[in-house]
Design a protein around this motif. Sequence first.
Motif, short mmCIF file in Angstrom:
data_model
loop_
_atom_site.label_atom_id
_atom_site.label_comp_id
_atom_site.label_asym_id
_atom_site.label_seq_id
_atom_site.Cartn_x
_atom_site.Cartn_y
_atom_site.Cartn_z
N ILE A 68 29.37 17.39 17.60
CA ILE A 68 28.32 17.49 18.61
C ILE A 68 28.82 18.09 19.93
O ILE A 68 28.16 18.96 20.52
CB ILE A 68 27.66 16.12 18.86
N PRO A 69 29.99 17.68 20.46
CA PRO A 69 30.46 18.30 21.71
C PRO A 69 30.62 19.82 21.60
O PRO A 69 30.27 20.55 22.54
CB PRO A 69 31.81 17.61 21.96
N VAL A 101 35.87 21.58 24.99
CA VAL A 101 35.74 20.22 24.46
C VAL A 101 36.98 19.80 23.68
O VAL A 101 36.96 18.81 22.96
CB VAL A 101 34.49 20.11 23.56
N ASP A 102 38.05 20.59 23.81
CA ASP A 102 39.33 20.28 23.16
C ASP A 102 39.14 20.09 21.65
O ASP A 102 39.64 19.14 21.06
CB ASP A 102 39.94 19.02 23.78
N VAL A 114 41.15 28.21 19.79
CA VAL A 114 42.18 29.25 19.88
C VAL A 114 42.59 29.35 21.33
O VAL A 114 41.78 29.64 22.21
CB VAL A 114 41.63 30.61 19.39
N GLY A 115 43.87 29.11 21.60
CA GLY A 115 44.34 29.10 22.98
C GLY A 115 44.70 27.70 23.43
O GLY A 115 44.30 26.71 22.80
N GLY A 116 45.43 27.62 24.50
CA GLY A 116 45.93 26.32 24.94
C GLY A 116 45.39 25.85 26.27
O GLY A 116 46.01 25.00 26.92
N LEU A 117 44.21 26.33 26.68
CA LEU A 117 43.65 25.87 27.95
C LEU A 117 43.14 24.44 27.83
O LEU A 117 42.46 24.10 26.85
CB LEU A 117 42.50 26.78 28.38
N PRO A 118 43.41 23.60 28.81
CA PRO A 118 42.79 22.27 28.82
C PRO A 118 41.32 22.42 29.19
O PRO A 118 40.91 23.46 29.74
CB PRO A 118 43.57 21.53 29.91
N ALA A 128 39.36 25.67 30.86
CA ALA A 128 38.32 26.43 30.17
C ALA A 128 37.04 26.48 31.00
O ALA A 128 36.38 27.52 31.07
CB ALA A 128 38.04 25.82 28.80
N LEU A 129 36.70 25.35 31.63
CA LEU A 129 35.52 25.32 32.50
C LEU A 129 35.69 26.25 33.69
O LEU A 129 34.74 26.96 34.08
CB LEU A 129 35.26 23.89 32.98
N ALA A 130 36.89 26.29 34.25
CA ALA A 130 37.15 27.17 35.38
C ALA A 130 37.00 28.64 34.99
O ALA A 130 36.44 29.45 35.74
CB ALA A 130 38.55 26.91 35.93
N VAL A 131 37.49 28.99 33.80
CA VAL A 131 37.38 30.38 33.35
C VAL A 131 35.93 30.75 33.07
O VAL A 131 35.46 31.84 33.44
CB VAL A 131 38.25 30.62 32.10
N LEU A 132 35.19 29.85 32.43
CA LEU A 132 33.76 30.10 32.20
C LEU A 132 33.03 30.32 33.52
O LEU A 132 32.22 31.25 33.65
CB LEU A 132 33.13 28.92 31.45
N SER A 133 33.33 29.47 34.48
CA SER A 133 32.70 29.60 35.80
C SER A 133 33.09 30.91 36.47
O SER A 133 32.25 31.57 37.11
CB SER A 133 33.09 28.42 36.70
N ALA A 134 34.35 31.31 36.30
CA ALA A 134 34.82 32.55 36.91
C ALA A 134 34.08 33.76 36.34
O ALA A 134 33.75 34.69 37.09
CB ALA A 134 36.32 32.70 36.69
#
Length: 256
Positions: free
Chosen positions: A149-150, A218-219, A224-228, A232-238
Amino acid sequence: MTDALASEWLKLRSVRSTWYVLGVVAVTVPLAAFLARQGVDAWDGLPPARRAGFQGQAMEQALLPLVQLCLAVLAVLAITPEYATGMIRTSVTAVPRRSALLAAKAAVVAAISLTAGQVAVGAVFLACRAIVGDRPIPPGYTTGVSEEIPLVLASGLSVAVIALVALGLGAVMRSTAGAIVAVCVLLFVLPLAVNLLADPWNDRIASVLPSNLAAQLVDHPSAVGGLPPPGALAVLSAYVIVALGAGAVVLARRDA
């Protein structure tokens, strides 16, 4: 601002292209159900020894790029036709603050794309889970519904993010074809090109591509990738801030 929002909502819902796009999004549900049924029939016909090597990607993730592209097209069409027809002059006359005009467009596009994205991804997920049942088809159907679900919710959010990026690109490029091509490069070409890079740059760059951010948000084990998740939220916002920021600057500085 309320009048600007109402105007942008009226513009989008009164053009046929909006309903065509949403119709294509709706078609993803029966398409996913058909593909899931085909996969289940293939699985049921395999002997136990061969089922371990069977690959059955979750349909909500397989069709997510199509949903993202559809809503990106809708977002582009929220602004570029106004340049093509000259209606942008009427828009900026009615809303002299051009940043407010773009913000109104962004709010309407975000609401439509988020709603459509969540409904489409959620419907595909539920329909395919019902079809697959308790078959442990790897790798997409070996986890429980509650565990997925997440990721389903994050995937729906990513649809809105891509749509807002597309809106910003449309404001910058002022070309329907150009903006849609740019979105296609972002969604389809760059992920393939990154795979050609050597380690560790392929993973590093892949981790910040839009197609990989929902799972990292949502980890999820398939990420794919190692962002916490905060990264990931910061990149989406960017992505949204940069695209809409560039669009606002171009809209303010160029003549309509």
